[in-house]
Design a protein around this motif. Structure first.
Motif, PDB file in Angstrom:
ATOM      1  N   LYS A  37      -6.131 120.518   4.954  1.00 50.59           N
ATOM      2  CA  LYS A  37      -6.603 121.183   6.245  1.00 50.59           C
ATOM      3  C   LYS A  37      -6.489 122.716   5.809  1.00 50.59           C
ATOM      4  O   LYS A  37      -7.175 123.081   4.816  1.00 50.59           O
ATOM      5  N   GLY A  72      -2.329 114.253   5.075  1.00 54.43           N
ATOM      6  CA  GLY A  72      -2.359 115.537   5.260  1.00 54.43           C
ATOM      7  C   GLY A  72      -0.952 116.110   4.624  1.00 54.43           C
ATOM      8  O   GLY A  72      -1.054 116.380   3.333  1.00 54.43           O
ATOM      9  N   GLY A  73       0.109 116.236   5.484  1.00 56.20           N
ATOM     10  CA  GLY A  73       1.246 116.971   5.212  1.00 56.20           C
ATOM     11  C   GLY A  73       1.643 116.706   3.432  1.00 56.20           C
ATOM     12  O   GLY A  73       2.040 117.325   2.650  1.00 56.20           O
ATOM     13  N   ILE A 105      -0.621 111.580  13.890  1.00 57.44           N
ATOM     14  CA  ILE A 105      -0.918 112.848  12.791  1.00 57.44           C
ATOM     15  C   ILE A 105       0.067 113.968  12.913  1.00 57.44           C
ATOM     16  O   ILE A 105       0.153 114.400  14.003  1.00 57.44           O
ATOM     17  N   GLY A 106       0.747 114.297  11.764  1.00 56.52           N
ATOM     18  CA  GLY A 106       1.791 115.503  11.773  1.00 56.52           C
ATOM     19  C   GLY A 106       2.893 115.284  12.604  1.00 56.52           C
ATOM     20  O   GLY A 106       3.640 116.320  12.800  1.00 56.52           O
ATOM     21  N   ASN A 147      -6.000 115.441   2.755  1.00 55.44           N
ATOM     22  CA  ASN A 147      -6.592 116.432   3.591  1.00 55.44           C
ATOM     23  C   ASN A 147      -5.682 117.537   3.646  1.00 55.44           C
ATOM     24  O   ASN A 147      -4.709 117.640   4.362  1.00 55.44           O
ATOM     25  N   GLY A 170      -2.153 109.153   9.206  1.00 52.29           N
ATOM     26  CA  GLY A 170      -1.149 109.761  10.251  1.00 52.29           C
ATOM     27  C   GLY A 170       0.312 109.487   9.516  1.00 52.29           C
ATOM     28  O   GLY A 170       0.852 108.473   9.639  1.00 52.29           O
ATOM     29  N   GLU A 187      -6.933 106.863  12.137  1.00 54.33           N
ATOM     30  CA  GLU A 187      -5.885 107.773  12.416  1.00 54.33           C
ATOM     31  C   GLU A 187      -5.434 107.876  13.978  1.00 54.33           C
ATOM     32  O   GLU A 187      -6.040 108.508  14.556  1.00 54.33           O
ATOM     33  N   LEU A 220      -5.313 108.172   4.441  1.00 60.74           N
ATOM     34  CA  LEU A 220      -5.834 109.645   4.481  1.00 60.74           C
ATOM     35  C   LEU A 220      -4.546 110.452   4.839  1.00 60.74           C
ATOM     36  O   LEU A 220      -3.913 110.076   5.623  1.00 60.74           O
TER      37      LEU A 220
HETATM   38  P1  PGA Z   1      -0.580 113.869   8.314  1.00 60.81           P
HETATM   39  O1  PGA Z   1      -2.245 114.329   8.418  1.00 60.81           O
HETATM   40  O2  PGA Z   1      -0.499 113.007   7.064  1.00 60.81           O
HETATM   41  O3  PGA Z   1       0.136 115.258   8.141  1.00 60.81           O
HETATM   42  O4  PGA Z   1       0.002 113.175   9.390  1.00 60.81           O
HETATM   43  C1  PGA Z   1      -3.092 113.094   8.557  1.00 60.81           C
HETATM   44  C2  PGA Z   1      -4.388 113.727   8.929  1.00 60.81           C
HETATM   45  O5  PGA Z   1      -4.355 114.546   9.691  1.00 60.81           O
HETATM   46  O6  PGA Z   1      -5.417 113.377   8.336  1.00 60.81           O
END
Ligand code: PGA
Length: 249
Positions: free
Chosen positions: A11, A231-232, A173-174, A9, A209, A168, A229
């Motif tokens: 973002k 993000g960073g 998350i983040g 993701n 997450g 998540e 899933l």
């Molecule tokens: P993260 O984000 O890996 O940066 O914690 C995950 C997400 O929001 O899908």
């Protein structure tokens, strides 16, 4: 054998040219493994570039981060499922915690979006997860089941089998904090049971997450987790290629 799903993701990062460069690097670094799929969720403006850069690879797919439920019309700023699909999307995130908590998306919205994605032939990846206060109050499972019921109630059988769930926990998350593999696994088991009871015989449930290179092997060692899933840790193509190649016990 589990077919693992690694979803990136991005973002609000990586414009079209950056997406092309990223995917060139990723493809050079990723030694394809036949037991896994990799999905990329770029910002809407980069879907087409990402889809073109992964065109002849069935194991690499591109999706939208969000869709609006109407197929077309006077909805300034919105992207419909058919529009995302024309750009090359095959899937879409729905109800990501940032959509819910930053943009005020409701559970009723998630239901309309899942229906719109299925109607257009996009694979929905529905994101669910509890807030920290909900976890501390012992309400994790109740919240997640409520979110599933709100978004998927009435969807059964074959259409339900096309929905992927991303669990998540919002507090993970983040933040650099993540659920222990055992905690994640316990919630996945509840999600799976809910889906099986409604006719999805082989649910796909991924975890998200703060997943990174260091914790991914331990998380995916849990048979309840069908993927991640991210993000960073998906924003650097070399690091992501390494993460996707991680050997799983
Ligand atoms: P993260 O984000 O890996 O940066 O914690 C995950 C997400 O929001 O899908």
């Amino acid at each position: 054998m589990r077919r693992l799903l690694f979803a990136a993701n991005w973002k609000m990062h990586l414009g079209p040219e950056e997406a092309r460069v990223y995917l060139k690097t990723f493809r050079a670094r990723y030694n394809r493994r036949d037991d896994r799929d990799v999905w990329f969720f770029p910002p809407a403006v980069s879907i087409e570039a990402a889809a073109q850069a992964t065109r002849e690879r069935a194991d690499l797919q591109v999706g939208a981060q969000d869709i609006y439920w109407e197929p077309k019309g006077a909805y300034t700023g919105a992207v419909s499922a058919p529009l995302a699909q024309q750009a090359g999307a095959r899937a879409t995130l729905i109800g990501h915690s940032e959509r819910r908590h930053v943009f005020g998306e409701t559970e009723a919205d998630t239901r309309r979006k899942v229906a719109a994605a299925l109607a257009a032939g996009l694979l929905p990846m529905l994101c669910v997860g509890e807030l920290l206060a909900e976890r501390d109050a012992g309400h994790t499972v109740a919240v997640v089941i409520r979110q599933l019921a709100a978004a998927l109630g009435g969807t059964e059988g074959a259409p339900l089998s096309r929905v992927v769930i991303a669990y998540e926990p919002v507090w993970a998350i983040g933040t650099g904090r993540n659920a222990t593999p055992a905690d994640a696994s316990a919630v996945h088991r509840e999600i799976r049971a809910w889906l099986v009871a409604r006719g999805n015989a082989q649910p796909k449930v991924v975890y998200g997450g703060s997943v990174n290179l260091k914790n991914v092997a331990e998380l995916l060692a849990e048979p309840e987790l069908d993927g991640v899933l991210v993000g960073g840790a998906s924003l650097d193509p070399e690091g992501w290629a390494q993460l996707v190649q991680t050997a799983i016990a």
